[in-house]
Design a protein around this motif. Structure first.
Motif, PDB file in Angstrom:
ATOM      1  N   LYS A  87     -24.602  -1.209  -4.225  1.00  0.00           N
ATOM      2  CA  LYS A  87     -23.598  -1.994  -3.516  1.00  0.00           C
ATOM      3  C   LYS A  87     -23.244  -3.279  -4.248  1.00  0.00           C
ATOM      4  O   LYS A  87     -22.348  -4.022  -3.822  1.00  0.00           O
ATOM      5  CB  LYS A  87     -24.098  -2.346  -2.102  1.00  0.00           C
ATOM      6  N   HIS A  88     -23.957  -3.550  -5.336  1.00  0.00           N
ATOM      7  CA  HIS A  88     -23.646  -4.746  -6.129  1.00  0.00           C
ATOM      8  C   HIS A  88     -23.885  -4.428  -7.598  1.00  0.00           C
ATOM      9  O   HIS A  88     -24.976  -4.002  -7.983  1.00  0.00           O
ATOM     10  CB  HIS A  88     -24.523  -5.933  -5.705  1.00  0.00           C
ATOM     11  N   THR A  92     -20.228  -7.873 -12.619  1.00  0.00           N
ATOM     12  CA  THR A  92     -18.891  -7.402 -12.242  1.00  0.00           C
ATOM     13  C   THR A  92     -18.518  -7.850 -10.834  1.00  0.00           C
ATOM     14  O   THR A  92     -17.460  -8.438 -10.612  1.00  0.00           O
ATOM     15  CB  THR A  92     -18.815  -5.868 -12.330  1.00  0.00           C
ATOM     16  N   ASP A  93     -19.387  -7.562  -9.865  1.00  0.00           N
ATOM     17  CA  ASP A  93     -19.101  -7.901  -8.470  1.00  0.00           C
ATOM     18  C   ASP A  93     -19.395  -9.370  -8.179  1.00  0.00           C
ATOM     19  O   ASP A  93     -20.268  -9.986  -8.806  1.00  0.00           O
ATOM     20  CB  ASP A  93     -19.940  -7.024  -7.530  1.00  0.00           C
ATOM     21  N   LYS A  94     -18.677  -9.906  -7.215  1.00  0.00           N
ATOM     22  CA  LYS A  94     -18.888 -11.285  -6.768  1.00  0.00           C
ATOM     23  C   LYS A  94     -20.230 -11.406  -6.055  1.00  0.00           C
ATOM     24  O   LYS A  94     -20.622 -10.531  -5.285  1.00  0.00           O
ATOM     25  CB  LYS A  94     -17.759 -11.690  -5.829  1.00  0.00           C
ATOM     26  N   ASP A  96     -22.602 -12.337  -3.277  1.00  0.00           N
ATOM     27  CA  ASP A  96     -22.300 -12.479  -1.851  1.00  0.00           C
ATOM     28  C   ASP A  96     -23.593 -12.387  -1.032  1.00  0.00           C
ATOM     29  O   ASP A  96     -23.870 -11.363  -0.398  1.00  0.00           O
ATOM     30  CB  ASP A  96     -21.317 -11.384  -1.427  1.00  0.00           C
TER      31      ASP A  96
END
Length: 337
Positions: A87-88, A92-94, A96
């Motif tokens: 999920k992360h 690349t992903d912010k 959170d």
């Protein structure tokens, strides 16, 4: 990213959950097994066991708005779970932390393996935490564990804990034919609880042991505890599901018999906690070669007896007692399963 706390703060992110760890032939780890690995790793500040039996554990649970909050430290476990579940994606992903925390909380709440112990959680202190209980297939696999004490007469001659899903075999050392088959087919998967060599002069014991050669199989499953008598010698038992209380209950040869029912145990535990009913029975007594119980004028000890405890039942009852003693004025709540 200049505002990224994972790059701004010093130190290294604990790598207990980074990437997708190998789970062997069983595929990806379940949340229970993954969490146990993280607790045992010691990589996360404040994540630790709460009891010696490793059935309760503490998770740091600091809110992002709380003074002293540091994302790298306080959201590290939540981030690791998000990475493990895909999920992360790092880089690349912010970042959170709030969403990561929500995902792990939802996973814990939906899982049948955990129960939040609200009375032990502390959320209004400077370093808040939640406490969870592992309620099925304990951290070591303690849903299928069986603790066995073996007696010759009144003397305890062997004590063992079977830690395999296949259970254990109670009986003498394997005969030559069985040993040959073992060399050909490999060792049995069930644990072996061997009857020790009788002491000198114990002629009755020596006469009995050959009749118990193939032994007795015992195992625990989600539904309860089961037994199958394989030996020629008779085996009698007493336990929660025994049909007779004052006279012997015989195990039929090569026939599976249920000795404890998990659902019934949990219902009786709930009645004990909420309404003060007697404690649920969970101990099982096995007697080899002689009727048990015998006549009232005879001693209860027999040549060979085994006292068996399913560890999940013992630990749940122990937890219930601890809860009552620690909060005598409160109305106890039964564990949820």
């Amino acid at each position: 990213m200049a505002g990224d706390p994972w790059r701004r703060e010093e130190g290294k992110v604990p790598d207990g959950g980074g990437g997708r760890p190998s789970a062997g032939p069983g595929g990806p780890l379940r949340l229970r097994d993954w969490l146990v690995l993280q607790i045992e790793s010691g990589s996360y500040e404040g994540l630790r066991w709460e009891d010696e039996g490793k059935t309760l554990f503490r998770i740091p649970w600091k809110h992002a708005a709380k003074q002293g909050y540091r994302a790298r430290r306080d959201a590290a476990l939540f981030r690791a779970w998000a990475i493990y579940k895909g999920k992360h994606l790092e880089g690349t992903d912010k970042e959170d932390p709030s969403t990561w925390k929500t995902r792990l909380r939802c996973a814990l709440n939906k899982s049948v393996d955990f129960r939040e112990v609200r009375e032990r959680s502390q959320l209004d202190i400077s370093n808040p935490y939640k406490v969870y209980q592992i309620v099925s297939d304990s951290a070591h696999g303690p849903g299928c564990w069986l603790h066995v004490r073996l007696f010759y007469g009144a003397e305890l001659v062997r004590e063992a804990t079977a830690r395999t899903a296949e259970g254990c075999r109670l009986g003498p050392r394997a005969a030559a034919a069985d040993a040959a088959a073992e060399r050909l087919l490999g060792p049995p998967r069930e644990a072996q609880v061997r009857f020790p060599e009788p002491p000198p002069g114990a002629r009755a014991l020596r006469r009995l042991l050959p009749h118990l050669q193939r032994g007795l199989l015992l195992w625990a499953a989600p539904e309860g505890v089961f037994a199958k008598r394989r030996c020629r010698g008779r085996v009698y038992w007493r336990g929660p599901l025994a049909p007779h209380r004052a006279r012997p209950n015989k195990l039929e040869r090569e026939r599976t018999c249920q000795l404890l029912d998990t659902r019934r145990f949990l219902e009786e535990l709930q009645a004990h906690l909420q309404d003060g009913h007697p404690e649920p029975e969970y101990q099982i007594h096995l007697c080899f070669g002689e009727e048990y119980p015998g006549p009232p004028d005879q001693p209860q000890e027999r040549l060979i007896m085994a006292h068996v405890e399913p560890i999940f039942a013992r630990e749940l009852l122990r937890y219930a007692k601890h809860h009552r003693h620690s909060a005598p004025g409160a109305r106890p709540q039964a564990p949820h399963f």
